[in-house]
Enzyme design. Structure first.
Site, mmCIF file in Angstrom:
data_model
loop_
_atom_site.group_PDB
_atom_site.id
_atom_site.type_symbol
_atom_site.label_atom_id
_atom_site.label_comp_id
_atom_site.label_asym_id
_atom_site.label_seq_id
_atom_site.Cartn_x
_atom_site.Cartn_y
_atom_site.Cartn_z
ATOM 1 N N GLY A 48 87.687 -34.259 -48.601
ATOM 2 C CA GLY A 48 87.293 -35.426 -47.821
ATOM 3 C C GLY A 48 86.887 -34.918 -46.470
ATOM 4 O O GLY A 48 86.112 -33.970 -46.366
ATOM 5 N N GLU A 49 87.454 -35.493 -45.432
ATOM 6 C CA GLU A 49 87.161 -35.034 -44.073
ATOM 7 C C GLU A 49 88.505 -34.751 -43.397
ATOM 8 O O GLU A 49 89.294 -35.663 -43.165
ATOM 9 C CB GLU A 49 86.341 -36.109 -43.346
ATOM 10 N N SER A 50 88.714 -33.469 -43.118
ATOM 11 C CA SER A 50 90.034 -33.058 -42.623
ATOM 12 C C SER A 50 90.411 -33.757 -41.319
ATOM 13 O O SER A 50 91.576 -34.102 -41.104
ATOM 14 C CB SER A 50 90.082 -31.536 -42.454
ATOM 15 N N CYS A 80 89.599 -28.100 -50.513
ATOM 16 C CA CYS A 80 88.564 -28.295 -49.499
ATOM 17 C C CYS A 80 89.176 -28.802 -48.184
ATOM 18 O O CYS A 80 89.849 -28.050 -47.507
ATOM 19 C CB CYS A 80 87.478 -29.200 -50.052
ATOM 20 N N ARG A 109 86.049 -24.022 -41.052
ATOM 21 C CA ARG A 109 85.478 -25.288 -41.546
ATOM 22 C C ARG A 109 83.966 -25.199 -41.677
ATOM 23 O O ARG A 109 83.328 -24.505 -40.886
ATOM 24 C CB ARG A 109 85.750 -26.377 -40.508
ATOM 25 N N ILE A 137 81.434 -28.370 -51.575
ATOM 26 C CA ILE A 137 80.797 -29.489 -50.869
ATOM 27 C C ILE A 137 81.178 -29.405 -49.387
ATOM 28 O O ILE A 137 82.316 -29.696 -49.016
ATOM 29 C CB ILE A 137 81.255 -30.841 -51.467
ATOM 30 N N ARG A 138 80.232 -28.970 -48.559
ATOM 31 C CA ARG A 138 80.520 -28.727 -47.119
ATOM 32 C C ARG A 138 81.892 -28.028 -46.990
ATOM 33 O O ARG A 138 82.797 -28.473 -46.278
ATOM 34 C CB ARG A 138 80.498 -30.022 -46.317
ATOM 35 N N HIS A 174 86.072 -27.926 -55.454
ATOM 36 C CA HIS A 174 86.550 -29.186 -56.039
ATOM 37 C C HIS A 174 86.593 -29.110 -57.562
ATOM 38 O O HIS A 174 85.622 -29.506 -58.216
ATOM 39 C CB HIS A 174 85.602 -30.329 -55.654
ATOM 40 N N GLU A 176 88.240 -31.039 -59.353
ATOM 41 C CA GLU A 176 88.408 -32.429 -59.823
ATOM 42 C C GLU A 176 87.079 -33.144 -60.034
ATOM 43 O O GLU A 176 87.066 -34.226 -60.603
ATOM 44 C CB GLU A 176 89.318 -33.205 -58.846
HETATM 45 N N1 GLN Z 1 83.827 -30.468 -44.259
HETATM 46 C C1 GLN Z 1 85.035 -31.173 -44.592
HETATM 47 C C2 GLN Z 1 86.097 -31.015 -43.524
HETATM 48 O O1 GLN Z 1 85.922 -30.365 -42.563
HETATM 49 C C3 GLN Z 1 85.579 -30.716 -45.924
HETATM 50 C C4 GLN Z 1 84.620 -31.071 -47.033
HETATM 51 C C5 GLN Z 1 85.281 -31.462 -48.311
HETATM 52 O O2 GLN Z 1 86.500 -31.688 -48.400
HETATM 53 N N2 GLN Z 1 84.481 -31.588 -49.338
HETATM 54 O O3 GLN Z 1 87.146 -31.560 -43.649
#
Ligand code: GLN
Length: 195
Positions: A48-50, A80, A109, A137-138, A174, A176
């Site tokens: 997600g987004e940390s 992630c 990150r 993914i990013r 990921h 999942e």
């Molecule tokens: N770029 C996201 C972060 O900094 C991590 C990306 C992800 O969990 N797919 O949290």
């Protein structure tokens, strides 16, 4: 398993983790409160987004309790953003960003440039006979592994994308979202041993 595995459900792809646990027949529950955290035998921190997960964990009064549980040996699997959140050291975090910590690694990150923000690749993974299909993914990268942790998977260029340490497992990608269930199985086995 006596207690369910928790999936931290503040933000990110927690539903996909729950579906993966359903697929392998592992009991689970979503965790959004301290009471729910108290009722689980292990915790998955999703992608997600940390920075958002950190903010929400603080708002929900979960930040310190999760850090403390990790220090006391709760099995935790971070993917992630979840890897970022369990890392002891973080590079390229936003101002004021902090982590639960526990895993003796340095994580960077958003380590891949824009062109390769997201990609999929097959990777060897310690403990698994055949490669895992990994979606990035990013994603963050594990820049270095300290003496208490071990690298579990690397990209063809040698960069580390998975590490373990005792009851902790952190991966950049990921499983999942690609139908890869074996790493969740490894984590469920780890939780079983820890009970
Ligand atoms: N770029 C996201 C972060 O900094 C991590 C990306 C992800 O969990 N797919 O949290």
């Amino acid at each position: 398993m006596a207690l369910p595995i928790g999936v931290l459900a503040l933000q990110g792809d927690f539903r996909e983790h729950a579906a993966t646990l359903d697929h392998i027949g592992v009991q689970h529950r979503l965790v959004r409160t301290v009471e729910e955290l108290e009722s689980v035998a292990g915790l998955i921190i999703p992608g997600g987004e940390s920075t958002t997960i950190q903010k929400l964990a603080t708002m929900f009064g979960l930040f310190e309790p999760i850090s403390e549980k990790i220090r006391n040996g709760l099995p935790v699997f971070g993917t992630c953003a979840g890897l970022i959140l369990i890392a002891d050291r973080l590079l390229d975090g936003i101002e004021g960003q902090s982590t639960f910590g526990g895993l003796d690694v340095t994580v960077r990150r958003n380590a891949f440039g824009h062109q390769s923000d997201s990609f999929e690749i097959d990777l060897d993974f310690a403990g698994l006979d055949t490669p895992v299909h990994a979606a990035f993914i990013r994603a963050p990268i594990i820049e270095s592994v300290g003496p208490n942790a071990v690298a579990l998977a690397t990209l063809p260029d040698g960069r580390i994308v998975a590490a373990g340490q005792g009851n902790l497992l952190g991966i950049s990608f990921h499983p999942e979202v690609t139908g890869e269930h074996r790493i969740h199985r490894l984590f469920a086995d780890l939780v079983k041993r820890a009970i």
